[in-house]
Design a protein around this motif. Structure first.
Motif, mmCIF file in Angstrom:
data_model
loop_
_atom_site.group_PDB
_atom_site.id
_atom_site.type_symbol
_atom_site.label_atom_id
_atom_site.label_comp_id
_atom_site.label_asym_id
_atom_site.label_seq_id
_atom_site.Cartn_x
_atom_site.Cartn_y
_atom_site.Cartn_z
ATOM 1 N N GLY A 217 -8.271 6.557 2.769
ATOM 2 C CA GLY A 217 -8.678 5.460 3.638
ATOM 3 C C GLY A 217 -9.299 5.916 4.939
ATOM 4 O O GLY A 217 -9.388 5.142 5.874
ATOM 5 N N ARG A 218 -9.729 7.157 4.995
ATOM 6 C CA ARG A 218 -10.239 7.663 6.276
ATOM 7 C C ARG A 218 -11.668 7.247 6.545
ATOM 8 O O ARG A 218 -12.150 7.373 7.661
ATOM 9 C CB ARG A 218 -10.158 9.184 6.320
ATOM 10 N N LEU A 219 -12.380 6.804 5.508
ATOM 11 C CA LEU A 219 -13.798 6.493 5.714
ATOM 12 C C LEU A 219 -14.086 4.998 5.666
ATOM 13 O O LEU A 219 -15.179 4.585 5.299
ATOM 14 C CB LEU A 219 -14.657 7.247 4.688
ATOM 15 N N GLU A 220 -13.119 4.195 6.046
ATOM 16 C CA GLU A 220 -13.347 2.749 6.141
ATOM 17 C C GLU A 220 -14.095 2.463 7.441
ATOM 18 O O GLU A 220 -13.979 3.227 8.401
ATOM 19 C CB GLU A 220 -11.994 2.033 6.153
ATOM 20 N N PRO A 221 -14.867 1.359 7.477
ATOM 21 C CA PRO A 221 -15.548 1.031 8.729
ATOM 22 C C PRO A 221 -14.558 0.988 9.901
ATOM 23 O O PRO A 221 -13.414 0.577 9.714
ATOM 24 C CB PRO A 221 -16.122 -0.371 8.466
ATOM 25 N N MET A 222 -15.001 1.427 11.049
ATOM 26 C CA MET A 222 -14.239 1.459 12.305
ATOM 27 C C MET A 222 -13.354 2.693 12.429
ATOM 28 O O MET A 222 -12.703 2.870 13.451
ATOM 29 C CB MET A 222 -13.374 0.199 12.509
ATOM 30 N N SER A 223 -13.308 3.547 11.384
ATOM 31 C CA SER A 223 -12.487 4.752 11.482
ATOM 32 C C SER A 223 -13.111 5.726 12.470
ATOM 33 O O SER A 223 -14.325 5.898 12.490
ATOM 34 C CB SER A 223 -12.394 5.465 10.132
ATOM 35 N N LEU B 46 -3.474 6.613 6.983
ATOM 36 C CA LEU B 46 -3.331 5.172 6.864
ATOM 37 C C LEU B 46 -2.412 4.805 5.690
ATOM 38 O O LEU B 46 -1.477 4.025 5.824
ATOM 39 C CB LEU B 46 -4.713 4.531 6.690
ATOM 40 N N THR B 47 -2.678 5.436 4.541
ATOM 41 C CA THR B 47 -1.872 5.166 3.352
ATOM 42 C C THR B 47 -0.429 5.614 3.554
ATOM 43 O O THR B 47 0.517 4.878 3.279
ATOM 44 C CB THR B 47 -2.479 5.892 2.127
ATOM 45 N N LEU B 48 -0.294 6.842 4.079
ATOM 46 C CA LEU B 48 1.038 7.387 4.279
ATOM 47 C C LEU B 48 1.811 6.540 5.295
ATOM 48 O O LEU B 48 3.000 6.262 5.121
ATOM 49 C CB LEU B 48 0.923 8.842 4.763
ATOM 50 N N GLY B 49 1.117 6.118 6.338
ATOM 51 C CA GLY B 49 1.737 5.272 7.361
ATOM 52 C C GLY B 49 2.234 3.973 6.766
ATOM 53 O O GLY B 49 3.343 3.520 7.062
ATOM 54 N N ARG B 50 1.415 3.392 5.900
ATOM 55 C CA ARG B 50 1.822 2.129 5.280
ATOM 56 C C ARG B 50 2.947 2.325 4.289
ATOM 57 O O ARG B 50 3.832 1.477 4.170
ATOM 58 C CB ARG B 50 0.630 1.508 4.556
ATOM 59 N N ALA B 51 2.908 3.452 3.593
ATOM 60 C CA ALA B 51 3.975 3.749 2.639
ATOM 61 C C ALA B 51 5.298 3.875 3.396
ATOM 62 O O ALA B 51 6.343 3.417 2.953
ATOM 63 C CB ALA B 51 3.663 5.033 1.885
ATOM 64 N N SER C 129 0.864 -1.174 0.000
ATOM 65 C CA SER C 129 0.000 0.000 0.000
ATOM 66 C C SER C 129 0.892 1.211 0.000
ATOM 67 O O SER C 129 1.870 1.262 0.738
ATOM 68 C CB SER C 129 -0.823 0.045 1.291
ATOM 69 N N GLY C 130 0.562 2.191 -0.786
ATOM 70 C CA GLY C 130 1.422 3.363 -0.784
ATOM 71 C C GLY C 130 0.788 4.530 -1.481
ATOM 72 O O GLY C 130 -0.430 4.612 -1.600
ATOM 73 N N LEU C 131 1.618 5.438 -1.926
ATOM 74 C CA LEU C 131 1.116 6.678 -2.498
ATOM 75 C C LEU C 131 0.931 6.555 -3.995
ATOM 76 O O LEU C 131 1.743 5.942 -4.674
ATOM 77 C CB LEU C 131 2.134 7.778 -2.207
ATOM 78 N N PRO C 132 -0.159 7.108 -4.507
ATOM 79 C CA PRO C 132 -0.352 7.060 -5.952
ATOM 80 C C PRO C 132 0.672 7.946 -6.659
ATOM 81 O O PRO C 132 0.973 9.039 -6.177
ATOM 82 C CB PRO C 132 -1.771 7.596 -6.142
ATOM 83 N N VAL C 133 1.198 7.446 -7.758
ATOM 84 C CA VAL C 133 2.162 8.228 -8.526
ATOM 85 C C VAL C 133 1.458 9.456 -9.094
ATOM 86 O O VAL C 133 0.346 9.352 -9.603
ATOM 87 C CB VAL C 133 2.759 7.370 -9.663
ATOM 88 N N ARG D 112 -5.806 6.328 14.688
ATOM 89 C CA ARG D 112 -5.299 5.632 13.514
ATOM 90 C C ARG D 112 -6.032 4.314 13.321
ATOM 91 O O ARG D 112 -6.289 3.591 14.280
ATOM 92 C CB ARG D 112 -3.810 5.353 13.671
ATOM 93 N N LEU D 113 -6.378 4.015 12.082
ATOM 94 C CA LEU D 113 -7.096 2.772 11.795
ATOM 95 C C LEU D 113 -6.116 1.611 11.625
ATOM 96 O O LEU D 113 -6.482 0.457 11.790
ATOM 97 C CB LEU D 113 -7.936 2.950 10.520
ATOM 98 N N GLY D 114 -4.869 1.943 11.343
ATOM 99 C CA GLY D 114 -3.852 0.918 11.083
ATOM 100 C C GLY D 114 -3.869 -0.275 12.022
ATOM 101 O O GLY D 114 -3.965 -1.408 11.576
ATOM 102 N N PRO D 115 -3.814 -0.020 13.347
ATOM 103 C CA PRO D 115 -3.793 -1.159 14.275
ATOM 104 C C PRO D 115 -5.014 -2.064 14.157
ATOM 105 O O PRO D 115 -4.911 -3.271 14.336
ATOM 106 C CB PRO D 115 -3.752 -0.477 15.653
ATOM 107 N N MET D 116 -6.181 -1.477 13.835
ATOM 108 C CA MET D 116 -7.408 -2.277 13.720
ATOM 109 C C MET D 116 -7.292 -3.281 12.580
ATOM 110 O O MET D 116 -7.899 -4.341 12.609
ATOM 111 C CB MET D 116 -8.626 -1.384 13.446
ATOM 112 N N LEU D 117 -6.561 -2.888 11.533
ATOM 113 C CA LEU D 117 -6.460 -3.755 10.357
ATOM 114 C C LEU D 117 -5.176 -4.582 10.394
ATOM 115 O O LEU D 117 -4.766 -5.145 9.397
ATOM 116 C CB LEU D 117 -6.509 -2.925 9.070
ATOM 117 N N SER D 118 -4.546 -4.633 11.576
ATOM 118 C CA SER D 118 -3.258 -5.327 11.628
ATOM 119 C C SER D 118 -3.397 -6.813 11.932
ATOM 120 O O SER D 118 -2.454 -7.561 11.766
ATOM 121 C CB SER D 118 -2.351 -4.663 12.653
#
Lengths: 202, 242
Positions: free
Chosen positions: B50-56, A188-193, A174-178, B79-85
């Motif tokens: 990704g801010r509007l996913e369920p549980m956000s 979330l995206t930035l964190g994963r990137a 998961s990452g940033l769109p070019v 942060r939603l990250g941990p929920m989807l981990s």
């Protein structure tokens, strides 16, 4: 609202209205457009629908759309049989094929797990995937489900199911769109990137 | 009617709409349950991402509409990250929000429900204990005024050391002694877990390691919630089967 149009027109409107994203007004507009255009054009559309429905079916191995028992990718001997990409829908294959990065084979789940709707693994082609692994020399599974909650649930479920089988299970990064701006990226995206950063080749 | 308002919200559910939009069901802090359209959210270059996913858990700006509001801005709070981990966290989070969606009322502020929803999601993200969802369900039911009677037999009202509590009856709304028994059987360990959850010793209950008793309390919590909602909870059923 029966009886406003003559029955054939009403039937056409009703049938068109059953298509995804077509409301009653759009159905009416399309129906009248079809009545206005030359008969040959309508004939071409009708036969295209008919032929697609008649000839296209699901590949017996990967559940991609196919004309024969196997889809073109499954019957292509040059594809790498040791790496398998798991996708939600056939149209995802098209998107991945356009990248030109992947030379392995695919498996289409025909949907994704959605706990809130009660759609579980038994509604998808997961059992078929496990069966397939017995007969094929697969070493790596790349899970390419959509990067949303349902796709993540499916990916985690698959990882839990397939890792004990001794396979390498990977997930699309998961990452940033070019072409996008960093400041507009969500956390979330930035964190994963950030998590998946890698050394720059020089 | 075109007014904008801001609120804090938890995304309970999303439905696909048209080509790339979604309807999101939000539990807001001050406006109750709100349905809103998020335009273009399924595109990879969407500003909502990704801010509007369920549980956000988010701060949203909405434009009021006749039936559906429109999401105009979103910022993340947690942060939603941990929920989807992990699958455990995701399934617990989904089980929690499924019940919340059923309990929340349209445009009817329920600050307590909002607070406990945010709380349970934070707890799940931190520690995916198998008691998270059962404890949350019991707490929700207690908040709805359906706290079960746990200290004495609900039928003969006998209590004390000599009375052996052996069963739980959803229709009666409490535990039963050996003489009055009906409903499902209840082990002493499960009873003490239930008492811990509803008697102010929540942390103790959440720290309990997974055991037949936690499973028993979990099953009972699901049945009690389903009994109250008068419908099946899909998430729990799905993850119970697998």
């Amino acid at each position: 609202m029966a009886g406003v149009y003559t029955p054939p027109v009403q039937t056409l409107i009703d049938e068109l209205g059953r298509l995804p994203g077509v409301g009653p007004k759009s159905a009416q507009r399309i129906a009248f457009h079809l009545l206005k255009i030359p008969a040959a054009d309508v004939e071409r559309l009708a036969s295209a629908i008919h032929e697609a429905k008649e000839r296209v079916r699901f590949c017996e191995r990967c559940f991609n759309v196919a004309e024969a028992t196997l889809c073109p990718i499954c019957s292509d001997e040059r594809r790498d049989g040791t790496i398998l990409c798991v996708v939600e829908e056939s149209r995802d294959i098209v998107a991945l094929e356009r990248t030109g990065e992947f030379r392995g084979r695919y498996h289409v789940l025909l949907g994704c797990m959605n706990p809130l709707e009660g759609i579980g693994p038994e509604h998808l082609k997961i059992r078929e995937l496990v069966d397939r692994l017995k007969g094929e020399p697969v070493e790596e599974i790349v899970i390419c489900t959509n990067p949303n909650t349902e796709g993540e649930v499916t990916a985690m479920y698959l990882a839990r199911l397939l890792t004990p089988l001794g396979l390498r299970v990977t997930r699309l990064a998961s990452g940033l769109p070019v072409g996008g701006d960093l400041e507009y990226a969500d956390e979330l995206t930035l964190g994963r990137a950030f998590e998946g950063r890698r050394a720059v080749e020089s | 009617m075109k007014e904008l308002y801001r609120d804090e919200a938890v995304v309970l559910r999303t439905y696909r709409l048209r080509e790339s939009d979604r309807i999101v069901v939000l539990l807001t802090k001050e406006h109750g349950k709100v349905r809103a359209v998020a335009h273009g959210v399924r595109k990879t270059n969407s500003k909502f991402g990704g801010r509007l996913e369920p549980m956000s858990h988010v701060l949203v700006q909405l434009r009021r509409g006749r039936e559906l509001d429109t999401v105009t801005q979103v910022e993340s709070v947690d942060r939603l990250g941990p929920m989807l981990s992990s699958l455990d966290r995701t399934s617990q989070g989904m089980a929690a929000i499924e019940a919340v969606e059923q309990l929340a009322l349209d445009r009817e502020p329920t600050p307590q429900l909002f607070r406990s929803t945010v709380g349970v999601l934070r707890t799940i993200a931190e520690r995916p204990s198998s008691m998270n969802v059962p404890a949350f369900y019991w707490k929700l039911l207690a908040a709805e005024g359906l706290s079960p009677m746990l200290d004495a037999c609900v039928r003969c009202e006998e209590s004390g050391d000599g009375v052996e509590i052996v069963a739980f009856d959803l229709d009666e709304g409490g535990v039963l002694c050996r003489n009055c028994r009906s409903g499902v059987s209840l082990s002493p360990a499960a009873l003490s877990l239930l008492r811990a959850v509803l008697g102010g010793r929540l942390n103790e209950a959440l720290a309990a390691p997974e055991s037949p008793a936690t499973h028993e309390v979990g099953l009972l919590a699901t049945r009690a919630m389903e009994h109250h909602l008068e419908r099946r909870l899909k998430t729990i059923a799905l993850f119970e089967r697998h």
